[in-house]
Design an enzyme around this catalytic site. Structure first.
Site, short mmCIF file in Angstrom:
data_model
loop_
_atom_site.label_atom_id
_atom_site.label_comp_id
_atom_site.label_asym_id
_atom_site.label_seq_id
_atom_site.Cartn_x
_atom_site.Cartn_y
_atom_site.Cartn_z
N GLU A 49 7.10 48.21 -38.65
CA GLU A 49 8.06 47.03 -39.03
C GLU A 49 7.68 46.18 -40.19
O GLU A 49 6.54 45.90 -40.36
CB GLU A 49 8.62 46.25 -37.77
CG GLU A 49 9.45 45.39 -38.09
CD GLU A 49 9.56 44.27 -37.19
OE1 GLU A 49 10.81 43.67 -36.73
OE2 GLU A 49 8.53 43.61 -36.30
N LYS A 119 17.72 46.86 -34.46
CA LYS A 119 16.87 46.06 -33.52
C LYS A 119 18.06 45.35 -32.62
O LYS A 119 18.86 44.44 -33.16
CB LYS A 119 15.98 45.37 -34.33
CG LYS A 119 15.00 44.54 -33.13
CD LYS A 119 14.14 44.00 -34.17
CE LYS A 119 12.77 43.03 -33.41
NZ LYS A 119 11.95 42.33 -34.38
N CYS A 159 9.41 46.09 -32.26
CA CYS A 159 8.64 44.89 -32.12
C CYS A 159 9.05 44.15 -31.04
O CYS A 159 8.51 44.57 -29.61
CB CYS A 159 8.68 44.09 -33.51
SG CYS A 159 7.23 42.80 -33.60
#
Length: 288
Positions: A49, A119, A159
């Site tokens: 990321e 995300k 993440c």
């Protein structure tokens, strides 16, 4: 599929890490070099990321890219040259309406963009006196995504998603045998939580977890310090690879997918999921 064929199923993955800066061109050069080095020996190369740009919210918003940008074209060419699927683990993607998402872009071995996962969980937190207001830059995604790579279902996450186990359970129940967690984890939270969270997600999903990462520099100019330690974890929770804090670095691992079936058979946790029971209002009993 015969037992022998099932036992022979493999996915060769390349986990990567490096220190991204505010220089998109320099970061892109690192990314394409690692694809060129690791890709020919791998089915899948996972980039971290924010690998193309790590800066302040304002800087990252300004540097957002469209999928048809020259930078993405370079990654597409690198994937095609290496004949490997490449997942750009998370970049600020600007859509046709000007909205920005943090997207894990999937590029096939022929260089075509197969799709991307936006995300879902945005990093709005205050860590070590520094505020991370991702929602001021990007919009949240709305649905999970799985990529089928050579017949293997690979779940896509990014993440901060790792703190939400229900996402990983949904991917595992949908057949994901490998789950990706590209990250730019902060130094403080990474030291405390990175490995334990990844191992937990692997154990409860009975899946391989592959987590590329960014690392911090030593000159104090990073927008924020990141933890490194790109990891690969097996379905039993054992760490198969840890790239430490150096970079640029990469490692190719041959994931034996029969291990997923072995663990899911021995501990049939996924078969025991009871969503209707969990959806019920908890009973509360008073004591004293």
């Amino acid at each position: 599929m015969s037992d022998a064929a099932a036992d022979a199923r493999r996915l060769r993955v390349a986990v990567t890490q490096w220190r991204p800066t505010r220089d998109v061109a320099a970061n892109l050069a690192v990314a394409t070099r690692l694809i060129g080095e690791a890709g020919p020996g791998a089915d899948l190369v996972l980039l971290p990321e924010n690998g193309l740009m790590l800066g302040s919210n304002t800087e990252m918003r300004a540097a957002a890219l469209s999928v048809d940008s020259p930078e993405i074209d370079e990654l597409r060419a690198a994937a095609k040259s290496a004949s490997a699927t490449v997942v750009l683990g998370g970049f600020k993607r600007r859509d046709d309406e000007g909205r920005i998402f943090n997207t894990a872009l999937v590029i096939g071995p022929d260089g075509t963009v197969a799709g991307g996962y936006d995300k879902i969980h945005l990093f709005d937190a205050r860590i070590g006196g520094q505020s991370f207001e991702a929602s001021s830059v990007e919009q949240a995604g709305r649905r999970p995504m799985i990529a089928e790579i050579g017949g293997v279902r690979v779940g896509l996450t990014i993440c901060y998603d790792v703190r939400f186990p229900e996402l990983y359970r949904s991917l595992a129940l949908a057949g994901a045998e490998v789950i990706l967690v590209p990250a730019a984890f902060t130094q403080k939270t990474g030291a405390a939580h990175w490995e334990v969270l990844l191992r937990a997600r692997a154990i409860e999903s009975a899946a391989f977890v592959v987590a590329s990462a960014t690392v911090r520099g030593e000159d104090g100019t990073d927008a924020f310090e990141t933890f490194g330690h790109a990891l690969v974890v097996d379905p039993w929770g054992e760490v198969l690879a840890d790239l430490g804090v150096g970079g640029p670095a990469w490692q190719v691992l041959d994931l034996a997918l029969s291990e997923v079936n072995r663990v899911r058979t021995a501990l049939p946790v996924l078969a025991g999921v009871r969503p209707q029971a969990y959806a019920a209002e908890p009973e509360i009993i008073g004591i004293g």
